[in-house]
Design a protein around this motif. Structure first.
Motif, PDB file in Angstrom:
ATOM      1  N   ILE A  12       0.849  -1.198   0.000  1.00  0.00           N
ATOM      2  CA  ILE A  12       0.000   0.000   0.000  1.00  0.00           C
ATOM      3  C   ILE A  12       0.886   1.251   0.000  1.00  0.00           C
ATOM      4  CG2 ILE A  12      -1.703   1.324   1.317  1.00  0.00           C
ATOM      5  CD1 ILE A  12      -2.891  -1.146   0.045  1.00  0.00           C
ATOM      6  N   ARG A  13       1.920   1.246   0.813  1.00  0.00           N
ATOM      7  CA  ARG A  13       2.837   2.386   0.880  1.00  0.00           C
ATOM      8  C   ARG A  13       3.474   2.659  -0.488  1.00  0.00           C
ATOM      9  NH1 ARG A  13       6.188   3.624   5.620  1.00  0.00           N
ATOM     10  NH2 ARG A  13       7.044   5.624   5.098  1.00  0.00           N
ATOM     11  N   GLN A  14       3.971   1.626  -1.150  1.00  0.00           N
ATOM     12  CA  GLN A  14       4.587   1.789  -2.464  1.00  0.00           C
ATOM     13  C   GLN A  14       3.577   2.324  -3.483  1.00  0.00           C
ATOM     14  OE1 GLN A  14       5.895  -2.258  -2.765  1.00  0.00           O
ATOM     15  NE2 GLN A  14       8.038  -1.700  -2.405  1.00  0.00           N
ATOM     16  N   LEU A  15       2.357   1.851  -3.406  1.00  0.00           N
ATOM     17  CA  LEU A  15       1.324   2.302  -4.326  1.00  0.00           C
ATOM     18  C   LEU A  15       0.996   3.774  -4.109  1.00  0.00           C
ATOM     19  CD1 LEU A  15      -0.534   1.432  -6.613  1.00  0.00           C
ATOM     20  CD2 LEU A  15      -2.210   0.747  -4.898  1.00  0.00           C
ATOM     21  N   VAL A  16       0.845   4.193  -2.856  1.00  0.00           N
ATOM     22  CA  VAL A  16       0.566   5.604  -2.557  1.00  0.00           C
ATOM     23  C   VAL A  16       1.712   6.482  -3.032  1.00  0.00           C
ATOM     24  CG1 VAL A  16       0.302   7.264  -0.663  1.00  0.00           C
ATOM     25  CG2 VAL A  16      -1.016   5.149  -0.660  1.00  0.00           C
ATOM     26  N   GLU A  17       2.957   6.058  -2.793  1.00  0.00           N
ATOM     27  CA  GLU A  17       4.106   6.836  -3.249  1.00  0.00           C
ATOM     28  C   GLU A  17       4.104   6.957  -4.774  1.00  0.00           C
ATOM     29  OE1 GLU A  17       7.416   4.773  -1.530  1.00  0.00           O
ATOM     30  OE2 GLU A  17       7.174   5.778   0.407  1.00  0.00           O
ATOM     31  N   ARG A  18       3.777   5.894  -5.453  1.00  0.00           N
ATOM     32  CA  ARG A  18       3.734   5.904  -6.922  1.00  0.00           C
ATOM     33  C   ARG A  18       2.647   6.855  -7.422  1.00  0.00           C
ATOM     34  NH1 ARG A  18       6.231   2.713 -11.122  1.00  0.00           N
ATOM     35  NH2 ARG A  18       5.096   3.296 -12.963  1.00  0.00           N
ATOM     36  N   LEU A  19       1.479   6.820  -6.798  1.00  0.00           N
ATOM     37  CA  LEU A  19       0.380   7.695  -7.203  1.00  0.00           C
ATOM     38  C   LEU A  19       0.720   9.158  -6.953  1.00  0.00           C
ATOM     39  CD1 LEU A  19      -2.649   5.621  -5.898  1.00  0.00           C
ATOM     40  CD2 LEU A  19      -2.027   6.021  -8.282  1.00  0.00           C
ATOM     41  N   ASP A  20       1.332   9.456  -5.818  1.00  0.00           N
ATOM     42  CA  ASP A  20       1.700  10.837  -5.506  1.00  0.00           C
ATOM     43  C   ASP A  20       2.744  11.363  -6.472  1.00  0.00           C
ATOM     44  OD1 ASP A  20      -0.091  11.115  -3.475  1.00  0.00           O
ATOM     45  OD2 ASP A  20       1.344  10.733  -1.876  1.00  0.00           O
ATOM     46  N   GLU A  21       3.739  10.542  -6.812  1.00  0.00           N
ATOM     47  CA  GLU A  21       4.763  10.972  -7.755  1.00  0.00           C
ATOM     48  C   GLU A  21       4.158  11.221  -9.137  1.00  0.00           C
ATOM     49  OE1 GLU A  21       7.856   8.072  -7.580  1.00  0.00           O
ATOM     50  OE2 GLU A  21       8.511   8.713  -5.597  1.00  0.00           O
ATOM     51  N   ALA A  22       3.178  10.437  -9.518  1.00  0.00           N
ATOM     52  CA  ALA A  22       2.532  10.620 -10.816  1.00  0.00           C
ATOM     53  C   ALA A  22       1.792  11.952 -10.889  1.00  0.00           C
ATOM     54  CB  ALA A  22       1.567   9.465 -11.094  1.00  0.00           C
ATOM     55  N   ARG A  23       1.364  12.465  -9.735  1.00  0.00           N
ATOM     56  CA  ARG A  23       0.673  13.762  -9.695  1.00  0.00           C
ATOM     57  C   ARG A  23       1.639  14.902  -9.450  1.00  0.00           C
ATOM     58  NH1 ARG A  23      -3.899  12.501  -5.386  1.00  0.00           N
ATOM     59  NH2 ARG A  23      -2.053  12.907  -4.182  1.00  0.00           N
ATOM     60  N   GLY A  24       2.934  14.621  -9.390  1.00  0.00           N
ATOM     61  CA  GLY A  24       3.919  15.660  -9.171  1.00  0.00           C
ATOM     62  C   GLY A  24       4.118  16.011  -7.715  1.00  0.00           C
ATOM     63  N   ILE A  25       3.687  15.148  -6.834  1.00  0.00           N
ATOM     64  CA  ILE A  25       3.833  15.381  -5.404  1.00  0.00           C
ATOM     65  C   ILE A  25       4.930  14.471  -4.877  1.00  0.00           C
ATOM     66  CG2 ILE A  25       2.711  15.196  -3.151  1.00  0.00           C
ATOM     67  CD1 ILE A  25       0.059  15.725  -4.597  1.00  0.00           C
ATOM     68  N   ARG A  26       5.845  15.035  -4.151  1.00  0.00           N
ATOM     69  CA  ARG A  26       6.912  14.235  -3.547  1.00  0.00           C
ATOM     70  C   ARG A  26       6.698  14.238  -2.041  1.00  0.00           C
ATOM     71  NH1 ARG A  26      11.005  10.871  -3.874  1.00  0.00           N
ATOM     72  NH2 ARG A  26      13.000  11.528  -3.088  1.00  0.00           N
ATOM     73  N   MET A  27       6.486  13.073  -1.484  1.00  0.00           N
ATOM     74  CA  MET A  27       6.271  12.968  -0.042  1.00  0.00           C
ATOM     75  C   MET A  27       7.607  12.716   0.641  1.00  0.00           C
ATOM     76  SD  MET A  27       2.683  10.821   0.212  1.00  0.00           S
ATOM     77  CE  MET A  27       3.491   9.518   1.041  1.00  0.00           C
ATOM     78  N   MET A  28       7.821  13.426   1.749  1.00  0.00           N
ATOM     79  CA  MET A  28       9.021  13.223   2.545  1.00  0.00           C
ATOM     80  C   MET A  28       8.608  13.114   4.002  1.00  0.00           C
ATOM     81  SD  MET A  28      11.757  15.910   1.016  1.00  0.00           S
ATOM     82  CE  MET A  28      11.068  16.867  -0.317  1.00  0.00           C
TER      83      MET A  28
END
Length: 59
Positions: A12-28
């Motif tokens: 789930i974590r990897q999927l959320v990170e992938r979705l956020d990056e696709a929208r131009g959002i980088r989570m830190m």
């Protein structure tokens, strides 16, 4: 997304990170030193000129 899920079986974590990056959002997340270093790696080469800080939950 369905193809990605079926092929790579991300967590789930990897999927959320992938979705956020696709929208131009980088989570830190992490200690301040880690976030500062991560931000610096984007800023110094000119990959970003500003950052928006958002809480991890709706206010």
């Amino acid at each position: 997304m369905v193809d990605l899920i079926e092929r790579k079986r991300p967590s789930i974590r990897q999927l959320v990170e992938r979705l956020d990056e696709a929208r131009g959002i980088r989570m830190m997340a992490g200690p301040p030193e880690k976030i500062a270093k991560n931000t610096q790696t984007w800023f110094e080469p000119g990959a970003a000129d500003e950052f928006n800080v958002m809480p991890p939950f709706p206010i």
